[in-house]
Each structure stands twice: as structure tokens, then as C-alpha cells.
Design a protein around this motif. Structure first.
Motif, mmCIF file in Angstrom:
data_model
loop_
_atom_site.group_PDB
_atom_site.id
_atom_site.type_symbol
_atom_site.label_atom_id
_atom_site.label_comp_id
_atom_site.label_asym_id
_atom_site.label_seq_id
_atom_site.Cartn_x
_atom_site.Cartn_y
_atom_site.Cartn_z
ATOM 1 N N ARG A 117 45.842 58.029 50.896
ATOM 2 C CA ARG A 117 45.999 56.723 51.549
ATOM 3 C C ARG A 117 44.650 56.125 51.942
ATOM 4 N NH1 ARG A 117 50.300 57.814 56.273
ATOM 5 N NH2 ARG A 117 49.437 59.896 56.136
ATOM 6 N N HIS B 123 49.775 57.866 45.717
ATOM 7 C CA HIS B 123 49.851 56.706 46.610
ATOM 8 C C HIS B 123 49.501 55.387 45.916
ATOM 9 C CE1 HIS B 123 49.759 54.312 50.195
ATOM 10 N NE2 HIS B 123 48.514 53.966 49.946
ATOM 11 N N ASP C 228 56.619 47.764 51.555
ATOM 12 C CA ASP C 228 55.362 47.020 51.417
ATOM 13 C C ASP C 228 55.097 46.828 49.923
ATOM 14 O OD1 ASP C 228 54.186 49.440 50.494
ATOM 15 O OD2 ASP C 228 53.520 49.962 52.509
ATOM 16 N N LYS D 129 53.327 44.093 54.389
ATOM 17 C CA LYS D 129 52.960 44.831 55.605
ATOM 18 C C LYS D 129 51.484 44.610 55.899
ATOM 19 C CE LYS D 129 52.503 49.468 55.552
ATOM 20 N NZ LYS D 129 52.985 50.830 55.352
ATOM 21 N N ASP E 87 59.903 54.492 49.724
ATOM 22 C CA ASP E 87 58.461 54.502 49.991
ATOM 23 C C ASP E 87 57.886 55.846 49.547
ATOM 24 O OD1 ASP E 87 56.044 53.519 50.814
ATOM 25 O OD2 ASP E 87 56.516 53.453 52.956
ATOM 26 N N ASP E 88 56.563 55.898 49.365
ATOM 27 C CA ASP E 88 55.981 57.183 48.953
ATOM 28 C C ASP E 88 55.868 58.140 50.138
ATOM 29 O OD1 ASP E 88 53.943 55.601 50.063
ATOM 30 O OD2 ASP E 88 52.361 56.563 48.892
ATOM 31 N N ILE E 89 55.519 57.604 51.317
ATOM 32 C CA ILE E 89 55.263 58.481 52.471
ATOM 33 C C ILE E 89 56.112 58.059 53.664
ATOM 34 C CG2 ILE E 89 53.489 59.277 54.103
ATOM 35 C CD1 ILE E 89 51.414 58.682 51.883
ATOM 36 N N ASP F 160 55.704 58.864 57.346
ATOM 37 C CA ASP F 160 54.810 59.557 58.277
ATOM 38 C C ASP F 160 55.442 59.476 59.666
ATOM 39 O OD1 ASP F 160 52.735 60.662 59.637
ATOM 40 O OD2 ASP F 160 51.164 59.469 58.724
ATOM 41 N N THR F 161 55.111 58.418 60.430
ATOM 42 C CA THR F 161 55.770 58.265 61.735
ATOM 43 C C THR F 161 57.147 57.610 61.581
ATOM 44 O OG1 THR F 161 54.862 56.051 62.036
ATOM 45 C CG2 THR F 161 53.536 57.888 62.847
ATOM 46 N N GLY F 162 57.337 56.940 60.447
ATOM 47 C CA GLY F 162 58.597 56.224 60.226
ATOM 48 C C GLY F 162 58.533 54.782 60.698
ATOM 49 N N MET F 163 57.365 54.352 61.227
ATOM 50 C CA MET F 163 57.240 52.993 61.755
ATOM 51 C C MET F 163 57.508 51.944 60.667
ATOM 52 S SD MET F 163 56.793 51.150 64.258
ATOM 53 C CE MET F 163 55.923 51.727 65.672
ATOM 54 N N THR F 164 56.930 52.163 59.479
ATOM 55 C CA THR F 164 57.096 51.205 58.374
ATOM 56 C C THR F 164 58.592 51.014 58.066
ATOM 57 O OG1 THR F 164 55.013 51.955 57.424
ATOM 58 C CG2 THR F 164 56.513 50.809 55.930
HETATM 59 C C1 R5P Z 1 51.252 53.325 53.349
HETATM 60 O O1 R5P Z 1 50.871 52.358 52.714
HETATM 61 C C2 R5P Z 1 52.312 54.252 52.868
HETATM 62 O O2 R5P Z 1 52.803 53.880 51.621
HETATM 63 C C3 R5P Z 1 53.456 54.401 53.856
HETATM 64 O O3 R5P Z 1 54.147 53.169 53.929
HETATM 65 C C4 R5P Z 1 52.961 54.775 55.221
HETATM 66 O O4 R5P Z 1 52.048 55.811 55.160
HETATM 67 C C5 R5P Z 1 54.123 55.177 56.105
HETATM 68 O O5 R5P Z 1 53.622 55.491 57.370
HETATM 69 P P1 R5P Z 1 54.537 55.383 58.655
HETATM 70 O O6 R5P Z 1 55.784 56.181 58.347
HETATM 71 O O7 R5P Z 1 53.715 56.023 59.737
HETATM 72 O O8 R5P Z 1 54.803 53.959 58.919
#
Ligand code: R5P
Length: 282
Positions: free
Chosen positions: A81, A114, A153, A178, A202-204, A206-210
Motif C-alpha cells: 500500500r 494492491h 474506492d 475515497k 476490496d483487496d484489504i 484493515d480497520t474496516g473503516m473503508t
Molecule cells: C487501500 O487503498 C486499500 O485498498 C484498502 O481499501 C484499505 O487498506 C482498507 O483499510 P481500512 O480497512 O483500514 O479502511
């Protein structure tokens, strides 16, 4: 994962011992002759960094002993990322690429890379395996042909298009835009028709905020049923309750010591890895 993978035709299990000197520095000894062989090293560069150091010294040892080609199989490519060049800030992806190449890695195989910028930053080739067929299998039985695939995003649009094709969904994917402002995040959208059932991909995670912001906006637009698929479930400091949606899946690319959060189903990436290495070595 390694135990499953070595059952693929053409692959045999390698042997090595990794131990430490008294002060914690790694030492590797190989249990077999690797001269002229192709080696696949399954490892992780996900923090804590110690596993990455062990991976580097193992690869270096294989190269020193004459391995013909070394593939680092890193199901989740951490640092990917960090692919943008901001003044006076580190660029983790470029650094990781340099580290792997200088350790002796000839090629990286990962799942759901990513971004294509990572390929430019890495001095060695990266093969990215798409999880689209896994997502399609997980959601396929649920009559989701009328669903709309939604990218949280713009970066997720290629993954969404691949999953849409695998699911046989004809309606074009919708997307959000985003923006990050330091630690704060804003999202505009959704752009496109979303209907009543949506699959956010989505690929990741992480916190789930996105995904949390996207779920809220989709509900406001009248979407009743929301499914979520994320390739890499990091689950750091959760801002989203997975059991608040109709179904959520991640894959097993992240080494985990405890189970996933409630409501999350974990899919194995072994079929993707076997497909890739089977085609190469069988
Ligand atoms: C960022 O561009 C990645 O594709 C994910 O959208 C991002 O890492 C997700 O992070 P979080 O779950 O913390 O919002």
C-alpha cells in the motif's frame, strides 16, 4: 499451506533449519543440495519484521548454494500500500522490492496485488493471483446474479470487474471515490446504479473503516442486502462489525493465531496456488 502445496505435482518439500545465535541473530542450514534447482519459499513479510529477516537470510543461503531461480511466495504482500512517493516520507513498497531482490529473490508470487504501481517499484517481476473465482464460489450459490458489485474506492475497480465476470453478473460495477486526509477518510458515492443487493469487494480489510463508510452510504441509497469480500483480512482495531452484513468472506493469506471476527468466513487460497504452481511444475 506449505504441506498442502507440496502435494502438487512436480513439487517436493525442501528442508532447512533456522535457528539463532545467542544474541538472536538468525542462522540457516540447508538439509538438501539446491544447486541448479528452482526453489519456492513460502513466507511472510507481515510485521513483526523477524519473519522477514528469516525469509531474507534463507533466500540468500539458497542463492549462495546455487539455486537456479527463487520464487518468494508471499500470499499477502505487506508494504504494497506504501506505493506513492510523498516528499520526506518512506515508500515501503520500493524498499521491500529492493530488500527481496538484494536477498536473491527472482520473482514474487502473491494474491491480489494492491496496485500496478507496485510492479513498477519492484526491481523483480510480481505475479498476482486473482481471488475472483474463490469469491464467486463463496457467493455463487446465493442467487446473486442481480446483485451489483461495488468498489469501495477506484483502486478496487479491477478486482471488482474480475469478480463480476466470475460471478456472471452483467450489471456494471458501481464505485466510490475515497480520499485520505491524514488519518481521516472521506468517501463520495456510490457512482452507478446499485439496486437492492450489493457485493462490496476490496483487496484489504484493515480497520474496516473503508467498508464501514461504504456500507452506510449503500444503505442510505436503499440497498437492502450487502455482502462483503476482502482478500486480506488484517482486522486491526476494528471499526466495522462483520456480522452486521448479510455475509462476509476473506481469504487465509494472513498468518493468524486466533480465529477471525464473528461473521467472517475464511476461504483457502490453496486452489489458486496449486493452479499456478501446478501449471508451472507438473
Ligand atoms: C487501500 O487503498 C486499500 O485498498 C484498502 O481499501 C484499505 O487498506 C482498507 O483499510 P481500512 O480497512 O483500514 O479502511
Amino acid at each position: 499451506m506449505a504441506r498442502e502445496l507440496v502435494r502438487s505435482p512436480g513439487m517436493v518439500e525442501g528442508r532447512f533449519r533456522a535457528d539463532r545465535y545467542g544474541n538472536g541473530e538468525w542462522h540457516v542450514s540447508l538439509g538438501a543440495d539446491v544447486a541448479g534447482k528452482e526453489c519456492v519459499v513460502l513466507g511472510t513479510v507481515t510485521p513483526p519484521a523477524d519473519s522477514m529477516v528469516a525469509l531474507g537470510i534463507l533466500v540468500h543461503t539458497l542463492k549462495k548454494e546455487g539455486a537456479r531461480r527463487i520464487t518468494a511466495l508471499l500470499p499477502y504482500l505487506a508494504y504494497a500500500r506504501a506505493d506513492k512517493d510523498h516528499e520526506r516520507e518512506s515508500m515501503g513498497a520500493a524498499w521491500l522490492g529492493g530488500f527481496l531482490a538484494s536477498s536473491g529473490v527472482d520473482e514474487v508470487v502473491t494474491v491480489d496485488l494492491h496496485s500496478d504501481r507496485d510492479r513498477v517499484l519492484f526491481p523483480i517481476p510480481i505475479v498476482s493471483l486473482s481471488p475472483a473465482t474463490l469469491f464467486a464460489r463463496a457467493f455463487g450459490g446465493r442467487r446473486l446474479r442481480d446483485a451489483v458489485v461495488v468498489a469501495p474506492d477506484r483502486g478496487a475497480i479491477p478486482q471488482c470487474e474480475a469478480a463480476r465476470t466470475a460471478l456472471g453478473i452483467l450489471r456494471p460495477a458501481a464505485y466510490f471515490e475515497k480520499h485520505r486526509h491524514g488519518r481521516r477518510m472521506t468517501q463520495c458515492g456510490p457512482f452507478g446504479d446499485v439496486g437492492e443487493t450489493a457485493i462490496l469487494i476490496d483487496d484489504i480489510f484493515d480497520t474496516g473503516m473503508t467498508l464501514s463508510l461504504a456500507v452506510r452510504a449503500l444503505r442510505k441509497r436503499g440497498v437492502r442486502s450487502i455482502f462483503v469480500a476482502a482478500t486480506h483480512g488484517l482486522f486491526t482495531d476494528l471499526k466495522f462489525r462483520p456480522d452486521s452484513v448479510a455475509g462476509m468472506v476473506v481469504t487465509d493469506t494472513i498468518p493468524r493465531t486466533k480465529g477471525p471476527p464473528k461473521g467472517v468466513k475464511v476461504l483457502s487460497v490453496i486452489p489458486l496456488l496449486k493452479g499456478h504452481f501446478g501449471a508451472r511444475y507438473a
